[in-house]
Motif scaffolding. Structure first.
Motif, PDB file in Angstrom:
ATOM      1  N   PHE A  71     -15.515  45.720  -8.399  1.00  0.00           N
ATOM      2  CA  PHE A  71     -15.986  46.152  -7.079  1.00  0.00           C
ATOM      3  C   PHE A  71     -15.186  45.508  -5.959  1.00  0.00           C
ATOM      4  N   ASP A  72     -14.658  44.308  -6.191  1.00  0.00           N
ATOM      5  CA  ASP A  72     -13.794  43.680  -5.192  1.00  0.00           C
ATOM      6  C   ASP A  72     -12.502  44.468  -5.022  1.00  0.00           C
ATOM      7  N   ASP A  73     -11.986  44.996  -6.131  1.00  0.00           N
ATOM      8  CA  ASP A  73     -10.744  45.770  -6.085  1.00  0.00           C
ATOM      9  C   ASP A  73     -10.919  47.083  -5.325  1.00  0.00           C
ATOM     10  N   ASP A  74     -12.086  47.718  -5.498  1.00  0.00           N
ATOM     11  CA  ASP A  74     -12.345  49.015  -4.857  1.00  0.00           C
ATOM     12  C   ASP A  74     -13.824  49.088  -4.512  1.00  0.00           C
ATOM     13  N   ARG A  75     -14.145  48.908  -3.276  1.00  0.00           N
ATOM     14  CA  ARG A  75     -15.555  48.880  -2.851  1.00  0.00           C
ATOM     15  C   ARG A  75     -16.213  50.255  -2.864  1.00  0.00           C
ATOM     16  N   THR A  76     -15.429  51.312  -3.031  1.00  0.00           N
ATOM     17  CA  THR A  76     -15.993  52.664  -3.064  1.00  0.00           C
ATOM     18  C   THR A  76     -16.197  53.176  -4.485  1.00  0.00           C
ATOM     19  N   ILE A  77     -15.831  52.383  -5.482  1.00  0.00           N
ATOM     20  CA  ILE A  77     -15.940  52.808  -6.872  1.00  0.00           C
ATOM     21  C   ILE A  77     -17.410  52.922  -7.275  1.00  0.00           C
ATOM     22  N   SER A  78     -17.705  53.861  -8.144  1.00  0.00           N
ATOM     23  CA  SER A  78     -19.088  54.068  -8.568  1.00  0.00           C
ATOM     24  C   SER A  78     -19.448  53.138  -9.722  1.00  0.00           C
ATOM     25  N   ILE A  79     -20.725  52.881  -9.844  1.00  0.00           N
ATOM     26  CA  ILE A  79     -21.233  52.058 -10.950  1.00  0.00           C
ATOM     27  C   ILE A  79     -20.874  52.707 -12.280  1.00  0.00           C
ATOM     28  N   ARG A  80     -21.024  54.026 -12.354  1.00  0.00           N
ATOM     29  CA  ARG A  80     -20.733  54.754 -13.593  1.00  0.00           C
ATOM     30  C   ARG A  80     -19.269  54.593 -14.003  1.00  0.00           C
ATOM     31  N   LYS A  81     -18.372  54.663 -13.015  1.00  0.00           N
ATOM     32  CA  LYS A  81     -16.942  54.525 -13.318  1.00  0.00           C
ATOM     33  C   LYS A  81     -16.620  53.110 -13.804  1.00  0.00           C
TER      34      LYS A  81
END
Length: 93
Positions: A71-81
């Protein structure tokens, strides 16, 4: 359930109707249950929704760090991903 889903050509609504015809005394699953069960088997090789005895066990620190780093790398990433990429369940993430 999976055979019915396959027989319905992976159509959840059709599978639900067919399942009701084949097993009139059983509880009728929702149309999403068929797709979710198929997806879980395809992704994990298991039909169980969760591993027995795992509920409530604290996460390993290294696991927590890997999840947080995603999540630090990409704050828009989904939990599922993140769950898929790291090989964890959505609930664990």
């Amino acid at each position: 359930m999976l055979l019915v889903y396959g027989g319905a050509l992976n159509n959840g609504d059709r599978a639900r109707r067919l399942y009701g015809e084949l097993y009139p005394t059983r509880r009728l699953p929702s149309h999403d249950t068929f797709a979710n069960t198929y997806r879980r088997l395809r992704e994990t090789g298991k039909l169980q929704h969760r591993e027995p005895g795992v509920r409530g066990r604290p996460l390993d620190v290294a696991v927590e760090e890997r999840i947080l780093a995603a999540f630090d790398d990409d704050r828009t990433i989904s939990i599922r991903k993140v769950a898929t990429e790291l090989g964890f369940s959505v609930w664990k993430v």
